[in-house]
Design an enzyme around this catalytic site. Structure first.
Site, PDB file in Angstrom:
ATOM      1  N   THR A 132      28.283  15.420   7.002  1.00 48.03           N
ATOM      2  CA  THR A 132      27.706  14.264   7.602  1.00 48.03           C
ATOM      3  C   THR A 132      28.161  13.697   8.483  1.00 48.03           C
ATOM      4  OG1 THR A 132      26.526  12.198   6.960  1.00 48.03           O
ATOM      5  CG2 THR A 132      28.510  13.165   5.731  1.00 48.03           C
ATOM      6  N   ASP A 133      27.080  13.083   9.615  1.00 46.45           N
ATOM      7  CA  ASP A 133      27.682  12.165  10.583  1.00 46.45           C
ATOM      8  C   ASP A 133      28.230  10.885   9.953  1.00 46.45           C
ATOM      9  OD1 ASP A 133      25.216  11.040   9.819  1.00 46.45           O
ATOM     10  OD2 ASP A 133      24.452  10.724  11.827  1.00 46.45           O
ATOM     11  N   GLU A 134      27.986  10.665   8.885  1.00 50.13           N
ATOM     12  CA  GLU A 134      28.468   9.333   8.217  1.00 50.13           C
ATOM     13  C   GLU A 134      30.012   9.275   8.102  1.00 50.13           C
ATOM     14  OE1 GLU A 134      25.877   7.715   5.062  1.00 50.13           O
ATOM     15  OE2 GLU A 134      24.282   9.037   5.676  1.00 50.13           O
ATOM     16  N   TYR A 158      30.567   7.442  -0.527  1.00 52.09           N
ATOM     17  CA  TYR A 158      29.942   8.654  -0.122  1.00 52.09           C
ATOM     18  C   TYR A 158      30.533   9.095   1.113  1.00 52.09           C
ATOM     19  CZ  TYR A 158      26.609  11.858   2.107  1.00 52.09           C
ATOM     20  OH  TYR A 158      26.347  12.884   2.835  1.00 52.09           O
ATOM     21  N   LYS A 162      32.958  12.452   1.570  1.00 53.40           N
ATOM     22  CA  LYS A 162      32.675  13.748   2.609  1.00 53.40           C
ATOM     23  C   LYS A 162      33.707  14.005   3.429  1.00 53.40           C
ATOM     24  CE  LYS A 162      29.326  15.961   2.535  1.00 53.40           C
ATOM     25  NZ  LYS A 162      29.003  17.234   1.805  1.00 53.40           N
TER      26      LYS A 162
END
Ligand code: NAD
Ligand code: TYD
Length: 354
Positions: A132-134, A158, A162
Site C-alpha cells: 500500500t501507499d500508506e 496497519y 505492511k
C-alpha cells in the site's frame, strides 16, 4: 498455475475473476476466510478445473510448503492481509500475525520451493507482494506525490505492519535472490468491497437512510484507483517487471473525502432518489477524527507508465458511477455480507468434499 493468497477478499477476488476470464491459466487461491474473505465471490469457478480453493492460513507453513511441492506454481500474488486501518487501531495483533509473521512464513515456504527449482524455472518464478501507499505516511497539500524512493513513515498499526512486510520481502530478494516484486498501491474501489471501507460504507448507509460519518473536517485526500485498473497493473507487472523491482500504482485521482461522499450522494440522488426527495448528502455527519489520520496520499505512477506501459483506464467519475451501479444491482451480495450469510456458503457448497 499461480498461487493467489487472500483471493476471497476484495482485490484478490477481482484479480482472480480478471485472470480466469482472460484465460491466463490455473489459479490456486489460499485464503483463511476471515470476516473479509467471501468464497462466494468466486462461486462461478466452483466447477472449473483451473480453479482450486484451499482454506488455509498463510502461517500454516508446512501445509503451504506441501502445496508448493504438489502444485508447482510459477508465481505467487500475495494479497492476504488484514487491511482496515480502523480495525488495526482497535485490535493490532491480527495485523502483526498476518501481515508480518504471515508474510514471513509465506516467504520461507516460497524460498524453500524456489531454491530447488531448475535454473530456467528459478529465473521465471515471481513473488509479487501487494502493498500500500500508506507505508510512506502522510503528505501535506504542497508536497510532491510519493515516488518509489519516498521514505517509509507509517502512522497506523496497519501501515506499520505492511511496511514491515515490505522490508522482509525486499530482504528475501537481496539476501536469497528470491525473485520478488513489491507494489504499493493507492486506495482501491469497485465491486465486491467489504462495506467497512469509505465508498461502499457510504453507499450502504445512504440507502439505509443512516447518517454518513465523515472523519474530522472531511478534507483528507486519497488517490482513488478502480480495482480493475489495479488488477491489470499487477498482471502487466507479473509479465514485465524485473525481480527486485518496486512500483507505485496510483489513479492520478486525488479527491477529498467530503467530495467522494458528495459524488456518491449525487449519483444516488439520480439513480435511486429518496422518498422525501431530499439529497442523500443531507445525511452527512462530521464525527471525531481517526487517531493518527493521514492527511493526504498521492502516487506518482510514472515509473510504471515508463517501464511497464500501464496507465489507469477509468476516471474517478466513470469508476464511481460503475461502482454505485454495481452496489445497486447486487443487493443479494450486500445482503449476504450484512447478514453474515456469506460465511455459510463454503459449507453449503463444498460440504464435506475434500
Ligand atoms: P481484504 O481485507 O478485502 O481481503 C483480505 C483477504 O485476505 C481476505 O479474503 C482474508 O480472508 C484473507 N486473509 C486474511 N488473513 C489471512 C491469513 N492469515 N491467511 C490467509 N488469508 C488471509 O483486503 P483487500 O482490500 O482486498 O486488500 C488486499 C491486499 O491489497 C492487502 O494486502 C492490502 O494491504 C493491499 N492493498 C489494499 C488497498 C485497498 O484500497 N483495499 C490498497 C492498496 C493495497
Ligand atoms: P478507508 O476506506 O478506511 O481507507 P484508508 O483508511 O485505508 O484510506 O478510508 C478512506 C478515507 O475515508 C480515510 O481518510 C478515512 C475516511 N473515512 C471516513 O471519513 N468515514 C468513514 O466511515 C470511513 C470508514 C473512512
Amino acid at each position: 498455475m499461480i498461487f493467489v493468497t487472500g483471493g476471497c477478499g476484495f482485490i484478490g477476488s477481482n484479480f482472480i475473476i480478471r485472470w480466469m476470464e482472460s484465460g491466463l491459466g490455473a489459479v490456486c487461491n489460499l485464503d483463511k476466510l476471515t470476516y473479509a474473505g467471501n468464497a462466494q465471490n468466486l462461486s462461478r469457478f466452483e466447477n472449473n478445473k483451473d480453479y482450486t480453493f484451499v482454506k488455509t492460513d498463510i502461517n500454516e507453513t508446512e501445509r503451504i510448503s506441501n502445496l508448493f511441492k504438489d502444485l508447482k506454481p510459477k508465481a505467487v500474488i500475495h494479497f492476504a492481509a488484514e487491511s482496515h486501518v480502523d480495525r488495526s487501531i482497535s485490535g493490532p495483533k491480527a495485523f502483526i500475525e498476518t501481515n508480518i509473521v504471515g508474510t514471513f512464513s509465506l516467504l520461507e515456504a516460497a524460498k524453500n520451493y524456489w531454491s530447488k527449482l531448475n535454473e530456467a524455472d528459478k529465473n521465471n518464478f515471481r513473488f509479487i507482494h501487494v502493498s500500500t501507499d500508506e507505508v510512506y505516511g502522510s503528505l501535506t497539500e504542497q508536497e510532491d506525490a510519493f515516488s518509489e524512493n519516498s521514505n517509509y513513515q507509517p502512522n497506523s498499526p496497519y501501515s506499520a505492519s505492511k511496511a514491515s512486510s515490505d522490508h522482509l520481502v525486499r530482504s528475501y530478494f537481496h539476501t536469497y535472490g528470491l525473485p520478488t516484486i513489491i507494489t504499493n498501491c493507492s486506495n482501491n474501489y469497485g465491486p465486491l468491497q467489504f462495506p467497512e471501507k469509505l465508498i461502499p460504507l457510504i453507499i450502504e448507509r445512504a440507502l439505509e437512510e443512516k447518517e454518513l460519518p465523515i472523519y474530522g473536517d472531511g478534507k483528507n485526500i486519497r488517490d482513488w484507483l478502480h480495482v480493475e485498473d489495479h488488477c491489470d497493473a499487477l498482471i502487466a507487472i507479473l509479465n514485465k517487471a524485473k525481480p527486485g523491482s518496486k512500483y507505485n500504482i496510483g489513479g492520478i485521482n486525488e479527491v477529498q473525502n467530503i467530495e467522494v461522499v458528495k459524488n456518491i450522494c449525487e449519483l444516488l440522488d439520480t439513480l435511486q432518489p429518496r422518498a422525501n426527495k431530499k439529497s442523500y448528502f443531507e445525511l452527512k455527519t462530521f464525527v471525531n477524527d481517526r487517531p493518527g489520520h493521514d492527511r493526504r496520499y498521492a502516487i506518482d505512477p510514472k515509473n510504471l507508465q515508463n517501464d511497464i506501459g500501464w496507465k489507469p483506464k477509468y476516471t474517478f467519475t466513470e469508476g464511481l458511477k460503475m461502482t454505485v451501479n454495481w452496489y445497486l444491482q447486487n443487493r443479494h451480495w450486500v445482503h449476504s455480507v450484512k447478514t453474515g450469510e456469506y460465511k455459510n456458503w463454503i459449507q453449503r457448497n463444498y460440504g464435506d468434499r475434500s
